[in-house]
Motif scaffolding. Sequence first.
Motif, short mmCIF file in Angstrom:
data_model
loop_
_atom_site.label_atom_id
_atom_site.label_comp_id
_atom_site.label_asym_id
_atom_site.label_seq_id
_atom_site.Cartn_x
_atom_site.Cartn_y
_atom_site.Cartn_z
N TRP A 74 0.79 -1.24 0.00
CA TRP A 74 0.00 0.00 0.00
C TRP A 74 0.82 1.29 0.00
O TRP A 74 0.25 2.38 0.03
CB TRP A 74 -1.01 0.00 1.14
CG TRP A 74 -2.21 -0.81 0.78
CD1 TRP A 74 -3.23 -0.42 -0.05
CD2 TRP A 74 -2.51 -2.15 1.17
NE1 TRP A 74 -4.14 -1.43 -0.18
CE2 TRP A 74 -3.73 -2.51 0.56
CE3 TRP A 74 -1.87 -3.08 1.98
CZ2 TRP A 74 -4.32 -3.75 0.72
CZ3 TRP A 74 -2.45 -4.31 2.14
CH2 TRP A 74 -3.66 -4.65 1.52
N GLY A 75 2.11 1.18 0.04
CA GLY A 75 2.97 2.36 -0.08
C GLY A 75 2.61 3.47 0.89
O GLY A 75 2.35 3.22 2.07
N GLU A 76 2.55 4.69 0.37
CA GLU A 76 2.43 5.85 1.28
C GLU A 76 1.12 5.92 2.05
O GLU A 76 1.05 6.58 3.08
CB GLU A 76 2.64 7.14 0.49
CG GLU A 76 4.05 7.23 -0.05
CD GLU A 76 4.63 8.62 0.03
OE1 GLU A 76 3.82 9.56 0.11
OE2 GLU A 76 5.85 8.75 0.00
N SER A 77 0.06 5.26 1.54
CA SER A 77 -1.20 5.40 2.27
C SER A 77 -1.11 4.74 3.65
O SER A 77 -1.96 4.98 4.52
CB SER A 77 -2.38 4.84 1.47
OG SER A 77 -2.05 3.63 0.88
N ILE A 78 -0.07 3.95 3.84
CA ILE A 78 0.07 3.26 5.12
C ILE A 78 0.60 4.20 6.21
O ILE A 78 0.57 3.88 7.39
CB ILE A 78 1.00 2.04 4.91
CG1 ILE A 78 0.52 0.88 5.75
CG2 ILE A 78 2.43 2.31 5.22
CD1 ILE A 78 -0.75 0.33 5.28
N LEU A 79 1.07 5.39 5.80
CA LEU A 79 1.62 6.33 6.79
C LEU A 79 0.58 6.73 7.84
O LEU A 79 0.90 7.20 8.91
CB LEU A 79 2.16 7.58 6.11
CG LEU A 79 3.37 7.34 5.20
CD1 LEU A 79 3.89 8.63 4.63
CD2 LEU A 79 4.47 6.64 5.98
#
Length: 456
Positions: A74-79
Amino acid sequence: MTLLTRIIVTVILVAVSAFFLSASGQPEVHVLIPVCAFVSLFTSLFMIFNLLPIKLYQRIFLGLLLGGIVGLVWGESILLFEPVGIVFIKLIKMVVVPLVFASLLVGTASMQDIKKLGRLGIRTILFYMVSTAIAVTLGLMIANLLSPGSRIPDQLQVELGQNYSAEPGNKLDALDKNSPVDLLLNIIPENPLNAMAEGQMLQVIFFALMAGIALTYVLDDRKKNILLFFDGVSEAMIKMVQMIMRLAPYGVFALIAAVIGRYGSEIIVGLIGYFITTLLALLIHVILFNSLVVRFWTNVSVGRFWRGISQALVVAFSSSSSSATLPVTMECAQDNLDVRPEVASFVLPLGSTINMDGTAIFQGVSAIFIATVYGIDLTLMDQVTIVLTATLASIGTAGAPQVGIIMLTLVLETIGIPLEGIALILGVERFLDMARTMVNVTSDLSCACFINRQEV
Ligand code: ASP
């Protein structure tokens, strides 16, 4: 609920979280979507962790693994989940100062025999110095042998340089140009409460030691009251760590997911040679040096050592800070490796501030790598200088994330390698920081077992 029902519920929850996670990555989503992603993901994690009756450290590993996968997918949305990791790290950090102060004070004051304390101190510091020197030498040897810098294409160098200048809060700003004399003077706090408030660990350690020694001269019945009080504080702090560790699987999950989500795996591919060389050197050091020390100079078996320290290693890996890991390191040493409290409370806090084998290895490999990329040939004398500077610099370096980079600037500057070279490695630095912090903590713990056997 039977196991089958729980598995079915977990699978449904995972699917729901995957849906919300993907949806929260879309532009302009409703605020409720990230909230649903958050709730469903952590409920699924709870279900997964409790599906089988597994031990805490196994749960933490599972969190690490799942965090990595989720970050990749999920890349950056996981931040979005990063705050959970930050909560975990802050909670552990909260315990560091009171735990170190109370346990070191009690440990020193109950030692009675001041000569014994002197012996303990000298042996510990010698161990730390020698192991760091061995570590940086090993890093240099392996980097000379594999020469990872010769494989970097020019195009990548330019790109990395640009990335570096775009990095917020350029790390070089933090460069502290203290002389070795300042460094030593700085160990004495002018105001111990200030030292505690600012988390200046060497100063706190110094004051606790002095206070502990002074206490041995205080009349018995008064001393007993003070010792009872601080013993209670130290025990309560250890209990607090145990409570906080229940959060570890979730915290580790969130931290790893955020790191992988933010940096992705691409940057590693470009610097793969350097990355692998550093990891290899770190691995060889722990296998050859630490395992041999444990095997021949301690009372614990190598297998028990690695099993016993696994919790501390996972926390070191996900927090990139040996100081933040300290409470867990102390708990592992005392509970799993039977290190006596007075040894653990002296050797480990000191190690987390002055002993940095992993960081030293990183310095050695990085110096050779950057020099090769810039076409600089390092003489034998240059390499000896690297060993000396890196070993001494490790004393004045706090066990905090990315501090190794500041020390590296010191080493590079001493032998005249362009500091801009740091730009080349910053992209993968975050991952290497995690790995070298584990090695730093391993070395502290092997020293604790070593001293524990010596000082009976
Ligand atoms: N993060 C390391 C530690 O805390 C220090 C470093 O190498 O940056 O031990």
